[in-house]
Write a protein that holds these residues in place. Structure first.
Motif, PDB file in Angstrom:
ATOM      1  N   LEU A 127       1.594   6.787   2.086  1.00  0.00           N
ATOM      2  CA  LEU A 127       2.123   5.901   1.053  1.00  0.00           C
ATOM      3  C   LEU A 127       0.979   5.441   0.168  1.00  0.00           C
ATOM      4  N   MET A 128       1.199   5.454  -1.140  1.00  0.00           N
ATOM      5  CA  MET A 128       0.289   4.785  -2.068  1.00  0.00           C
ATOM      6  C   MET A 128       0.966   3.509  -2.543  1.00  0.00           C
ATOM      7  N   ALA A 129       0.318   2.384  -2.282  1.00  0.00           N
ATOM      8  CA  ALA A 129       0.888   1.084  -2.629  1.00  0.00           C
ATOM      9  C   ALA A 129       0.107   0.454  -3.778  1.00  0.00           C
ATOM     10  N   HIS A 130       0.816   0.194  -4.865  1.00  0.00           N
ATOM     11  CA  HIS A 130       0.294  -0.528  -6.024  1.00  0.00           C
ATOM     12  C   HIS A 130       0.536  -2.019  -5.804  1.00  0.00           C
ATOM     13  N   ILE A 131      -0.428  -2.824  -6.203  1.00  0.00           N
ATOM     14  CA  ILE A 131      -0.220  -4.272  -6.244  1.00  0.00           C
ATOM     15  C   ILE A 131      -0.519  -4.742  -7.654  1.00  0.00           C
ATOM     16  N   ASP A 132       0.329  -5.624  -8.165  1.00  0.00           N
ATOM     17  CA  ASP A 132       0.001  -6.236  -9.450  1.00  0.00           C
ATOM     18  C   ASP A 132      -0.111  -7.744  -9.253  1.00  0.00           C
ATOM     19  N   GLU A 133       0.751  -8.530  -9.865  1.00  0.00           N
ATOM     20  CA  GLU A 133       0.677  -9.983  -9.686  1.00  0.00           C
ATOM     21  C   GLU A 133       1.674 -10.421  -8.614  1.00  0.00           C
ATOM     22  N   PRO A 134       1.286 -11.343  -7.753  1.00  0.00           N
ATOM     23  CA  PRO A 134       2.198 -11.760  -6.690  1.00  0.00           C
ATOM     24  C   PRO A 134       3.340 -12.604  -7.239  1.00  0.00           C
ATOM     25  N   PRO A 135       4.449 -12.668  -6.475  1.00  0.00           N
ATOM     26  CA  PRO A 135       4.649 -12.067  -5.145  1.00  0.00           C
ATOM     27  C   PRO A 135       5.205 -10.657  -5.232  1.00  0.00           C
ATOM     28  N   PRO A 136       5.056  -9.819  -4.166  1.00  0.00           N
ATOM     29  CA  PRO A 136       4.300 -10.151  -2.963  1.00  0.00           C
ATOM     30  C   PRO A 136       2.804 -10.026  -3.216  1.00  0.00           C
ATOM     31  N   GLY A 137       2.036 -10.730  -2.439  1.00  0.00           N
ATOM     32  CA  GLY A 137       0.592 -10.676  -2.560  1.00  0.00           C
ATOM     33  C   GLY A 137       0.005  -9.543  -1.744  1.00  0.00           C
ATOM     34  N   ARG A 138      -1.262  -9.288  -2.004  1.00  0.00           N
ATOM     35  CA  ARG A 138      -1.986  -8.281  -1.239  1.00  0.00           C
ATOM     36  C   ARG A 138      -1.901  -8.565   0.258  1.00  0.00           C
ATOM     37  N   SER A 139      -1.895  -9.857   0.617  1.00  0.00           N
ATOM     38  CA  SER A 139      -1.878 -10.241   2.028  1.00  0.00           C
ATOM     39  C   SER A 139      -0.583  -9.846   2.727  1.00  0.00           C
ATOM     40  N   GLU A 140       0.497  -9.621   1.972  1.00  0.00           N
ATOM     41  CA  GLU A 140       1.738  -9.120   2.557  1.00  0.00           C
ATOM     42  C   GLU A 140       1.769  -7.602   2.615  1.00  0.00           C
ATOM     43  N   VAL A 141       1.206  -6.965   1.608  1.00  0.00           N
ATOM     44  CA  VAL A 141       1.262  -5.503   1.517  1.00  0.00           C
ATOM     45  C   VAL A 141       0.273  -4.853   2.470  1.00  0.00           C
ATOM     46  N   LEU A 142      -0.946  -5.364   2.499  1.00  0.00           N
ATOM     47  CA  LEU A 142      -2.034  -4.685   3.197  1.00  0.00           C
ATOM     48  C   LEU A 142      -1.769  -4.483   4.688  1.00  0.00           C
ATOM     49  N   PRO A 143      -1.272  -5.494   5.435  1.00  0.00           N
ATOM     50  CA  PRO A 143      -1.068  -5.280   6.876  1.00  0.00           C
ATOM     51  C   PRO A 143      -0.036  -4.202   7.199  1.00  0.00           C
ATOM     52  N   ARG A 144       0.807  -3.866   6.247  1.00  0.00           N
ATOM     53  CA  ARG A 144       1.829  -2.851   6.484  1.00  0.00           C
ATOM     54  C   ARG A 144       1.287  -1.433   6.369  1.00  0.00           C
ATOM     55  N   LEU A 145       0.153  -1.271   5.709  1.00  0.00           N
ATOM     56  CA  LEU A 145      -0.368   0.065   5.437  1.00  0.00           C
ATOM     57  C   LEU A 145      -1.003   0.670   6.690  1.00  0.00           C
ATOM     58  N   ARG A 146      -0.737   1.948   6.864  1.00  0.00           N
ATOM     59  CA  ARG A 146      -1.183   2.677   8.037  1.00  0.00           C
ATOM     60  C   ARG A 146      -2.467   3.444   7.728  1.00  0.00           C
ATOM     61  N   ARG A 147      -3.090   4.014   8.760  1.00  0.00           N
ATOM     62  CA  ARG A 147      -4.237   4.884   8.548  1.00  0.00           C
ATOM     63  C   ARG A 147      -3.833   6.017   7.606  1.00  0.00           C
ATOM     64  N   GLY A 148      -4.618   6.227   6.565  1.00  0.00           N
ATOM     65  CA  GLY A 148      -4.338   7.285   5.612  1.00  0.00           C
ATOM     66  C   GLY A 148      -3.487   6.853   4.435  1.00  0.00           C
ATOM     67  N   ASP A 149      -2.859   5.676   4.517  1.00  0.00           N
ATOM     68  CA  ASP A 149      -2.164   5.137   3.354  1.00  0.00           C
ATOM     69  C   ASP A 149      -3.197   4.637   2.341  1.00  0.00           C
ATOM     70  N   ILE A 150      -2.782   4.544   1.093  1.00  0.00           N
ATOM     71  CA  ILE A 150      -3.713   4.204   0.011  1.00  0.00           C
ATOM     72  C   ILE A 150      -3.351   2.865  -0.600  1.00  0.00           C
ATOM     73  N   LEU A 151      -4.319   1.954  -0.646  1.00  0.00           N
ATOM     74  CA  LEU A 151      -4.198   0.743  -1.446  1.00  0.00           C
ATOM     75  C   LEU A 151      -4.842   1.047  -2.789  1.00  0.00           C
ATOM     76  N   THR A 152      -4.022   1.185  -3.825  1.00  0.00           N
ATOM     77  CA  THR A 152      -4.579   1.424  -5.152  1.00  0.00           C
ATOM     78  C   THR A 152      -4.734   0.087  -5.882  1.00  0.00           C
TER      79      THR A 152
END
Length: 411
Positions: free
Chosen positions: A194-219
């Motif tokens: 999964l590639m996860a984009h974050i822009d302005e909250p909500p949701p914040g990075r603190s909600e998205v990041l813990p869901r990401l697995r090894r090999g997923d991308i935080l862009t």
């Protein structure tokens, strides 16, 4: 004749093998046939002199938007390729299940350079993106059906490298974290990242990041406040260290508003360099502040990131992130996708997404690429020292020419 093309006398830099030495590269068909010192010129039908140039794997732009003509933000990959040293563009979710076939048929299959893609969790892809219209594709959860995504990925598995979700107030409206969870379900079902984009909250990075697995991308990993990965003090937030330990891939995804020099300095200072440098190039940042992947790489160079690490983050690492270990490296029998670059001295003023300036004494420029075994010179390359300002709509030779030819409005 044994070879179709010979790149002669260049400094070959290949992060995957660790090689940094003067080498010739010979090409037969669309594959690299030989890498050696002083390959006889008479064995090749065409010679490209690469003396005083850097010969690297063709750049792999992990986050771009190249559904030209089918979306409001798409740019033409072929028009950017030689200028930016890019031989593989990976589209980051411009198309969803509902319009992916058009992207494939009318853009991917007609492109001279390789285009791969993340499938958007939204059925319509990114459909409402401009300076005056901004309708997030995940604002209506009726568009986010993982079953549709799974079916479309299976149909186009040869060109789809993962699932993309744009989360945040702009992309998701009041949908909260739900689009991320739905996208994760789809990605899990097809066994892709999964590639996860974050822009302005909500949701914040603190909600998205813990869901990401090894090999997923935080862009947009170096984005400015709000949703920045650092505190106001400059200290890096603990969840970024935990994500790095867990194997989440950090991708720049510069774009229109997602790269902050101060954030980058803080992250680099703490040893959290980006795994991937990508441009997030689209119609509204191709004239600045992102421009292309080479400008983004030049910014990291100016911030002190080592050149070999920068090159790895634009070749080997993005190729590995999408499971294409045949790309992003120079080796015999590998695809003949090559960039010929130059470190150009001068005085260059770069700007980040906040408008902050950074003055540098050199930048990377492309002399041309080999794409599928064919030499493709950058006729717009700048070969002399000069002062340039890398601001949106700046008036200087490099960007004025690029703007005139590369700012492609869909027909």
């Amino acid at each position: 004749m044994q070879f179709d093309l010979l790149l002669r006398g260049g400094r070959l830099v290949d992060p995957a093998s660790g090689l940094d030495a003067r080498r010739d590269v010979a090409i037969a068909g669309n594959r690299i046939a030989a890498i050696d010192q002083d390959i006889p010129a008479e064995r090749a039908a065409k010679i490209v002199e690469a003396t005083d140039r850097i010969v690297t794997p063709g750049l792999v732009d992990l986050h771009s938007h190249v559904y030209w003509g089918g979306t409001s933000l798409g740019v033409d990959a072929d028009r950017l390729a030689a200028k930016s040293g890019t031989t593989t563009f990976i589209d980051a979710g411009s198309a969803g299940a509902g319009n992916f076939l058009g992207f494939r048929r009318h853009v991917m299959e007609r492109s001279r350079v390789r285009i791969l893609a993340y499938m958007n969790i939204s059925f319509a892809g990114i459909f409402g993106f401009s300076h005056t219209v901004m309708v997030g594709e995940c604002a209506d959860l009726r568009l986010c059906d993982p079953r549709e995504v799974v079916a479309a990925v299976r149909e186009h598995r040869d060109v789809v490298v993962g699932v993309k979700v744009r989360s945040g107030r702009i992309a998701g409206g009041t949908s909260g974290i739900a689009p991320v969870d739905l996208a994760l379900e789809a990605a899990d079902q097809v066994g892709l990242p999964l590639m996860a984009h974050i822009d302005e909250p909500p949701p914040g990075r603190s909600e998205v990041l813990p869901r990401l697995r090894r090999g997923d991308i935080l862009t947009h990993c170096f984005r400015p406040f709000p949703n920045a990965p650092v505190f106001a003090s400059g200290a890096v937030r603990p969840d970024m260290f935990l994500a790095r330990e867990r194997g989440v891939i950090f991708d720049i995804g510069h774009g229109m508003g997602s790269f902050d020099f101060d954030v980058a300095r803080a992250m680099l200072r703490e040893g959290l360099a980006p795994d991937v440098i990508s441009s997030d190039v689209h119609l509204y940042c191709v004239d600045g502040p992102a421009f292309d992947i080479l400008v983004c790489m030049s910014k990291l160079l100016a911030l002190g990131m080592p050149f070999m690490d920068i090159l790895r983050a634009a070749t080997q690492n993005p190729a590995d992130a999408i499971g294409r270990t045949d790309l992003g490296r120079l080796a015999v029998d590998a695809p003949a996708d090559i960039a010929v670059l130059k470190l150009q001295p001068g005085r260059f003023t770069f700007v980040d997404a906040t408008g902050t300036e950074l003055v540098a004494g050199e930048r990377l420029v492309s002399e041309g690429i080999v794409a599928g075994g064919v030499w493709w010179p950058n006729d717009l390359s700048v070969n002399h020292d000069e002062t340039e300002r890398f601001h949106p709509h700046a008036h200087h030779t490099h960007v004025d020419v690029a703007s005139r030819h590369f700012r492609c409005t869909p027909a």
